[in-house]
Design a protein around this motif. Structure first.
Motif, PDB file in Angstrom:
ATOM      1  N   ASP A  97       3.305   2.548  -1.937  1.00 11.04           N
ATOM      2  CA  ASP A  97       3.928   3.758  -2.465  1.00 11.04           C
ATOM      3  C   ASP A  97       4.847   4.410  -1.438  1.00 11.04           C
ATOM      4  N   MET A  98       4.413   4.458  -0.182  1.00  8.59           N
ATOM      5  CA  MET A  98       5.237   5.063   0.864  1.00  8.59           C
ATOM      6  C   MET A  98       6.510   4.261   1.103  1.00  8.59           C
ATOM      7  N   TYR A 107       9.108   5.259  -1.442  1.00 11.31           N
ATOM      8  CA  TYR A 107       9.776   6.505  -1.057  1.00 11.31           C
ATOM      9  C   TYR A 107      10.783   6.255   0.071  1.00 11.31           C
ATOM     10  N   GLY A 119      13.912   7.181  -1.748  1.00 10.29           N
ATOM     11  CA  GLY A 119      13.980   8.605  -1.501  1.00 10.29           C
ATOM     12  C   GLY A 119      12.807   9.385  -2.063  1.00 10.29           C
ATOM     13  N   LEU A 120      12.691  10.628  -1.657  1.00 16.63           N
ATOM     14  CA  LEU A 120      11.559  11.465  -2.044  1.00 16.63           C
ATOM     15  C   LEU A 120      11.634  11.918  -3.495  1.00 16.63           C
ATOM     16  N   ASP A 121      12.827  11.844  -4.073  1.00 15.11           N
ATOM     17  CA  ASP A 121      12.992  12.244  -5.471  1.00 15.11           C
ATOM     18  C   ASP A 121      12.804  11.026  -6.377  1.00 15.11           C
ATOM     19  N   LEU A 122      11.695  10.341  -6.174  1.00 17.78           N
ATOM     20  CA  LEU A 122      11.422   9.096  -6.880  1.00 17.78           C
ATOM     21  C   LEU A 122      11.076   9.377  -8.342  1.00 17.78           C
ATOM     22  N   ASN A 168      17.033   6.172 -10.553  1.00 21.26           N
ATOM     23  CA  ASN A 168      16.756   6.147  -9.117  1.00 21.26           C
ATOM     24  C   ASN A 168      17.945   5.643  -8.326  1.00 21.26           C
TER      25      ASN A 168
END
Length: 304
Positions: free
Chosen positions: A211-212, A215, A219-222, A263
């Motif tokens: 999962d990391m 991201y 990006g963090l806006d997954l 995405n």
């Protein structure tokens, strides 16, 4: 046979029998997802038919995904029906997901490329799926290598295809970043990514952070849809195992579906060439040491 190319499945009964015997030692608990499929039946006719066929399969194997995950995989392919013509399965193990993909291939009219660093697992997964769905065998190809190599050698060359990538390969953070990052170079032909074991953790040595890694690349806006089983905090699977300290996080989905239309890639940098994501000769040698099956050091990998 060389790393970084398509290989042929075994045809002779003798070779197939030897392959099955060689992989028996890799079966741990012998878990079969089909044993838990009962509550899911009656909701999807294609899934029901696949489960029915699997019950008739006379071969020893082990699955690594939950019945809920396989059900959601079939449902996801149905939802994307008509928008893709190839599924790239990265990491096949003993053909769990392969069997469900093969069971959908004719109904949804898509081809399947199996990608794995182990030639033995590739051939086993193919044979398991072929026995279930001989009509789908003609749609399947076996690529012996990792995903970045496949992207360079196949996806960039066959740019007229529209693909979904199903990732259940190496779960180590750095390799998942390389795998996902390589798709940047084929992004125009990528419909979606399906990633499994996003709830997996373990000893720090193994860096199980799928999962990391998602991201890190997207990006963090997954944007994603969760699929698969979600465990409660009291489930035994949320405690570290005795082998590698692996465990599953409670309350976190087993997998995710990432539609590429929602995405964007934040890694790699556009100035980077795909070569920096390819395995080195030393890494290929390490793969050979681990699997020892049909790896011939003739492919020219990235410089060390």
């Amino acid at each position: 046979m060389s790393f970084g190319t398509f290989i042929e499945p075994y045809e002779s009964a003798q070779d197939i029998t030897a392959l099955r015997e060689r992989l028996q030692s890799h079966i741990g608990c012998g878990y079969r997802a089909v044993s838990a499929a009962g509550p899911l039946l009656g909701q999807n006719r294609i899934f029901d038919r696949i489960v029915e066929r699997i019950h008739t399969l006379d071969i020893d194997y082990e699955d690594q995904c939950s019945a809920q995950y396989y059900f959601d995989l079939v449902r996801t392919l149905r939802d994307f029906n008509g928008q893709f013509d190839r599924v790239v399965e990265v990491g096949v193990f003993m053909g769990g997901s392969t069997s469900y993909l093969a069971g959908c291939a004719e109904s949804f009219d898509f081809d399947i490329d199996l990608v794995d660093v182990s030639a033995s697992y590739l051939r086993f997964a193919y044979e398991r799926a072929r026995r279930l769905y001989p009509e789908a065998a003609k749609r399947m190809r076996l690529f012996h290598g990792d995903l970045p190599t496949y992207v360079r050698e196949v996806m960039l060359e066959e740019s007229d295809r529209r693909s979904i990538v199903h990732h259940d390969g190496c779960h180590e953070f750095n390799q998942v970043v390389k795998d996902m990052g390589s798709l940047y170079y084929a992004r125009q032909n990528l419909l979606a990514v399906i990633a499994q074991d996003t709830h997996l953790r373990g000893s720090a040595k193994y860096l199980n952070f799928v999962d990391m890694a998602l991201y890190a690349v997207f990006g963090l806006d997954l944007k994603f849809a969760p699929i698969g089983k979600v465990l409660s905090q009291h489930d035994p699977m949320t405690s570290p195992d005795q082998y590698h300290g692996n465990y599953f996080m409670a309350g976190v989905a087993e997998g995710v579906v990432l539609p590429m239309a929602a995405n964007n890639f934040v890694y790699p940098h556009p100035a980077h060439a795909i070569d920096h994501l390819l395995p080195t000769q030393e890494e290929i040698a390490e793969i050979h040491a681990i699997y020892g099956d049909d790896v011939v050091m003739t492919w020219t990998a990235a410089a060390a």
